[in-house]
Motif scaffolding. Structure first.
Motif, PDB file in Angstrom:
ATOM      1  N   GLU A 157       0.818  -1.205   0.000  1.00 30.83           N
ATOM      2  CA  GLU A 157       0.000   0.000   0.000  1.00 30.83           C
ATOM      3  C   GLU A 157       0.855   1.260   0.000  1.00 30.83           C
ATOM      4  OE1 GLU A 157      -3.326   2.273  -0.193  1.00 30.83           O
ATOM      5  OE2 GLU A 157      -3.366   0.100  -0.178  1.00 30.83           O
ATOM      6  N   TYR A 158       1.981   1.232   0.724  1.00 27.04           N
ATOM      7  CA  TYR A 158       2.770   2.444   0.896  1.00 27.04           C
ATOM      8  C   TYR A 158       4.088   2.459   0.124  1.00 27.04           C
ATOM      9  CZ  TYR A 158      -0.467   3.559   4.666  1.00 27.04           C
ATOM     10  OH  TYR A 158      -1.603   3.843   5.380  1.00 27.04           O
ATOM     11  N   PHE A 159       4.613   1.315  -0.251  1.00 26.16           N
ATOM     12  CA  PHE A 159       5.900   1.310  -0.937  1.00 26.16           C
ATOM     13  C   PHE A 159       6.067   0.036  -1.749  1.00 26.16           C
ATOM     14  CE2 PHE A 159       6.692  -1.030   2.929  1.00 26.16           C
ATOM     15  CZ  PHE A 159       7.572  -2.042   2.541  1.00 26.16           C
ATOM     16  N   ALA A 160       7.037   0.057  -2.661  1.00 29.47           N
ATOM     17  CA  ALA A 160       7.403  -1.113  -3.460  1.00 29.47           C
ATOM     18  C   ALA A 160       8.902  -1.316  -3.349  1.00 29.47           C
ATOM     19  CB  ALA A 160       7.009  -0.924  -4.921  1.00 29.47           C
ATOM     20  N   VAL A 161       9.321  -2.582  -3.319  1.00 34.18           N
ATOM     21  CA  VAL A 161      10.731  -2.914  -3.233  1.00 34.18           C
ATOM     22  C   VAL A 161      10.998  -4.119  -4.118  1.00 34.18           C
ATOM     23  CG1 VAL A 161      10.382  -4.383  -1.202  1.00 34.18           C
ATOM     24  CG2 VAL A 161      12.647  -3.418  -1.647  1.00 34.18           C
ATOM     25  N   GLY A 162      12.194  -4.185  -4.691  1.00 36.70           N
ATOM     26  CA  GLY A 162      12.506  -5.311  -5.555  1.00 36.70           C
ATOM     27  C   GLY A 162      13.885  -5.191  -6.147  1.00 36.70           C
ATOM     28  N   ASN A 164      27.328   3.631 -18.839  1.00 36.88           N
ATOM     29  CA  ASN A 164      27.113   3.418 -20.266  1.00 36.88           C
ATOM     30  C   ASN A 164      26.921   1.936 -20.605  1.00 36.88           C
ATOM     31  OD1 ASN A 164      29.488   5.875 -20.245  1.00 36.88           O
ATOM     32  ND2 ASN A 164      27.535   6.270 -21.266  1.00 36.88           N
ATOM     33  N   ASN A 165      27.469   1.081 -19.742  1.00 35.10           N
ATOM     34  CA  ASN A 165      27.332  -0.358 -19.948  1.00 35.10           C
ATOM     35  C   ASN A 165      27.049  -1.038 -18.606  1.00 35.10           C
ATOM     36  OD1 ASN A 165      28.413  -0.735 -22.913  1.00 35.10           O
ATOM     37  ND2 ASN A 165      29.894   0.605 -21.899  1.00 35.10           N
ATOM     38  N   ASN A 166      26.273  -2.091 -18.650  1.00 34.85           N
ATOM     39  CA  ASN A 166      26.009  -2.880 -17.449  1.00 34.85           C
ATOM     40  C   ASN A 166      25.849  -4.340 -17.856  1.00 34.85           C
ATOM     41  OD1 ASN A 166      25.294  -3.820 -14.920  1.00 34.85           O
ATOM     42  ND2 ASN A 166      23.147  -3.264 -15.149  1.00 34.85           N
ATOM     43  N   SER A 167      26.790  -5.173 -17.409  1.00 36.50           N
ATOM     44  CA  SER A 167      26.761  -6.584 -17.781  1.00 36.50           C
ATOM     45  C   SER A 167      26.485  -7.506 -16.603  1.00 36.50           C
ATOM     46  CB  SER A 167      28.096  -6.985 -18.427  1.00 36.50           C
ATOM     47  OG  SER A 167      29.169  -6.771 -17.514  1.00 36.50           O
ATOM     48  N   ASN A 168      26.500  -6.958 -15.360  1.00 39.78           N
ATOM     49  CA  ASN A 168      26.291  -7.851 -14.215  1.00 39.78           C
ATOM     50  C   ASN A 168      25.675  -7.192 -12.980  1.00 39.78           C
ATOM     51  OD1 ASN A 168      28.422  -6.318 -13.261  1.00 39.78           O
ATOM     52  ND2 ASN A 168      29.948  -7.932 -13.579  1.00 39.78           N
ATOM     53  N   LYS A 169      25.470  -5.891 -12.994  1.00 42.84           N
ATOM     54  CA  LYS A 169      24.954  -5.192 -11.811  1.00 42.84           C
ATOM     55  C   LYS A 169      23.448  -5.423 -11.651  1.00 42.84           C
ATOM     56  CE  LYS A 169      23.848  -0.488 -10.325  1.00 42.84           C
ATOM     57  NZ  LYS A 169      23.884   0.935 -10.731  1.00 42.84           N
ATOM     58  N   THR A 170      23.052  -5.814 -10.440  1.00 45.25           N
ATOM     59  CA  THR A 170      21.635  -5.945 -10.118  1.00 45.25           C
ATOM     60  C   THR A 170      21.134  -4.638  -9.516  1.00 45.25           C
ATOM     61  OG1 THR A 170      21.796  -8.329  -9.717  1.00 45.25           O
ATOM     62  CG2 THR A 170      19.922  -7.185  -8.738  1.00 45.25           C
ATOM     63  N   GLY A 171      20.122  -4.062 -10.115  1.00 38.67           N
ATOM     64  CA  GLY A 171      19.576  -2.804  -9.621  1.00 38.67           C
ATOM     65  C   GLY A 171      18.601  -3.032  -8.469  1.00 38.67           C
ATOM     66  N   ILE A 172      18.588  -2.118  -7.526  1.00 41.86           N
ATOM     67  CA  ILE A 172      17.695  -2.186  -6.372  1.00 41.86           C
ATOM     68  C   ILE A 172      16.538  -1.222  -6.577  1.00 41.86           C
ATOM     69  CG2 ILE A 172      17.480  -1.738  -3.893  1.00 41.86           C
ATOM     70  CD1 ILE A 172      20.455  -2.501  -3.678  1.00 41.86           C
ATOM     71  N   ILE A 173      15.327  -1.714  -6.356  1.00 40.64           N
ATOM     72  CA  ILE A 173      14.119  -0.904  -6.512  1.00 40.64           C
ATOM     73  C   ILE A 173      13.584  -0.539  -5.134  1.00 40.64           C
ATOM     74  CG2 ILE A 173      11.717  -0.903  -7.319  1.00 40.64           C
ATOM     75  CD1 ILE A 173      12.625  -2.984  -9.432  1.00 40.64           C
ATOM     76  N   PHE A 174      13.349   0.731  -4.937  1.00 34.07           N
ATOM     77  CA  PHE A 174      12.582   1.179  -3.775  1.00 34.07           C
ATOM     78  C   PHE A 174      11.790   2.410  -4.188  1.00 34.07           C
ATOM     79  CE2 PHE A 174      11.608   3.816  -0.140  1.00 34.07           C
ATOM     80  CZ  PHE A 174      10.934   2.897   0.649  1.00 34.07           C
TER      81      PHE A 174
END
Length: 336
Positions: free
Chosen positions: A224-229, A269-279
Motif C-alpha cells: 500500500e505504501y511502498f514497493a521494493v525489488g 554506459n554499460n552494465n553486464s552484471n549489476k543488479t539494480g535495487i528498486i525502492f
C-alpha cells in the motif's frame, strides 16, 4: 451493442463502447483539476457459464470465462491544471471489492488488446505516449464475494511495448493479504533502448541516442505504501542527449555541456552484471497503472544511474526500521 443469450449459459455481445458524453477537450476545459480522460472499446465479447438467473435477480456477474476481442483503452491527461485534492486510489483487489453488485468470474481472456496512455507536459505542451499493443493473456479470479483464504487476482499478459519490444508481465495479489500488496514480475526481450523515446523525449527532455538491452528481468513486491525489488537490466553502449522543450532536435549550449557530463559521470554506459535495487514510495492518490510505471522506471534508473542503488538501499532500510518489518523481507529483495 447487440446481445445474444443462448440456452447453454452463453452470452455474446457484438461490441462494447464506453466514453464520456463530452469531448476530450471539453472535459479537460471544464475540470478544475487534472483528470484522466478515458475511453474503452471492444470487439466481440463472449461469456461462458454465464448465470442469467443471478444476473436478472440481483445484477450479479457470474461466469466461468469471459473472452474480450480487441479491447482498446485510451487514457489522456493534461498536466497543466493543478493536481486534484488527495484521494487514495485503491489497489486492484480493493477496487474489485468496491463494486456494488456481486462479481465472480473465473477468468477473463484478452485477445489482441491495446492500452495507450498520453500525457501533455505542463511546460513544453508536448505530448508523450506510452503504448502497450497486441496484448494477449488472462486475468484470473475476479470476485468480491465468497472469497477463500487462498484466492488471488492473477494477471498474466504478453504485449509489445511501443508496438516493438516483447514484454511479459505477471501480477498476483491475494484478496486476503493483510499487507494489501501484490507481486510483480516483468520481463522484456532484447531491444533498443530508444524504444522509450516517444514518452521520454516530450515529458523528460531526455533522448536516448544509443543503447541496447540484452536482459531485462524485474521482480518486486508492492504494498500500500511502498514497493521494493530488484532488476537485472543488462545493456551496452547507452548514451543520452539533453534537449529543450521536448524537441529532439533542439539542444542549447548549456544542454550540450550537461549531455557530456551526464554521459561521462552520471550514468553507466554499460552494465553486464549489476543488479539494480528498486525502492519506491507509492503516491497513493495516483492510479494502479501509474504505480506500475513508477516501479518500472525506478528499476531502470537504479540500473542506469551510478549512485541510485545506494540511495534506494538506504531508503528501504529506513522503511524497514520505521514499519518494523522482518529482516527476511530485505534479504529476499536487496542483494548484498
Amino acid at each position: 451493442m447487440p446481445v445474444l443469450i443462448t440456452s447453454k449459459k452463453k452470452l455474446h455481445v457484438d461490441s462494447f463502447s464506453l466514453h464520456p458524453i463530452l469531448s476530450r477537450d471539453s472535459v479537460i476545459a471544464t475540470s478544475p483539476y487534472q483528470t484522466d480522460y478515458l475511453t474503452l472499446t471492444t470487439g466481440a465479447v463472449n461469456a461462458m457459464g454465464f448465470n442469467l438467473d443471478s444476473f436478472n435477480k440481483n445484477k450479479a456477474v457470474i461466469a466461468d470465462s469471459i473472452s474480450i476481442n480487441r479491447p482498446v483503452i485510451y487514457v489522456y491527461r493534461d498536466k497543466l491544471p493543478p493536481s486534484p485534492p488527495a484521494a487514495i486510489k485503491p489497489l486492484p483487489t480493493a477496487t474489485i471489492s468496491k463494486i456494488t453488485w456481486p462479481v465472480d468470474i473465473n477468468k477473463i481472456i484478452i485477445d489482441n488488446g491495446e492500452v495507450s496512455y498520453t500525457e501533455k507536459n505542463e511546460k513544453s505542451r508536448m505530448e508523450g505516449t506510452l503504448l502497450l499493443a497486441r496484448m494477449n493473456g488472462t486475468i484470473g479470479t475476479i470476485k468480491n464475494n465468497r472469497i477463500a483464504i487462498n484466492d488471488s487476482l492473477n494477471v498474466n499478459v504478453h504485449m509489445l511495448l511501443m508496438n516493438e519490444a516483447p514484454v511479459h508481465i505477471i501480477i498476483k495479489e491475494a484478496y486476503k493479504d493483510s499487507a494489501n500488496g501484490f507481486t510483480l514480475k516483468l520481463q522484456m526481450e532484447p531491444t533498443k533502448l530508444s524504444v522509450l523515446n516517444p514518452i521520454m523525449v516530450p515529458l523528460s527532455n531526455v533522448k536516448i541516442t544509443a543503447g541496447t538491452v540484452d536482459t531485462f528481468n524485474l521482480e518486486a513486491v508492492a504494498r500500500e505504501y511502498f514497493a521494493v525489488g530488484n532488476i537485472k537490466m543488462y545493456y551496452k553502449n547507452l548514451h543520452i542527449k539533453i534537449i529543450n522543450d521536448g524537441n529532439p532536435n533542439k539542444s542549447s549550449f548549456k544542454n550540450k555541456i550537461l549531455t557530456f557530463l551526464v554521459n561521462t559521470f552520471v550514468i553507466n554506459n554499460n552494465n553486464s552484471n549489476k543488479t539494480g535495487i528498486i525502492f519506491l514510495e507509492r503516491m497513493r492518490e495516483r492510479s494502479f497503472f501509474n504505480y506500475l510505471l513508477k516501479i518500472a522506471f525506478n528499476g531502470i534508473g537504479s540500473s542506469v544511474r551510478t549512485r541510485m542503488n545506494k540511495k534506494n538501499k538506504k531508503l528501504f532500510k529506513k522503511e524497514l526500521e520505521e514499519r518494523k518489518l522482518s529482516p527476511n523481507f530485505q534479504e529476499q529483495y536487496i542483494p548484498d
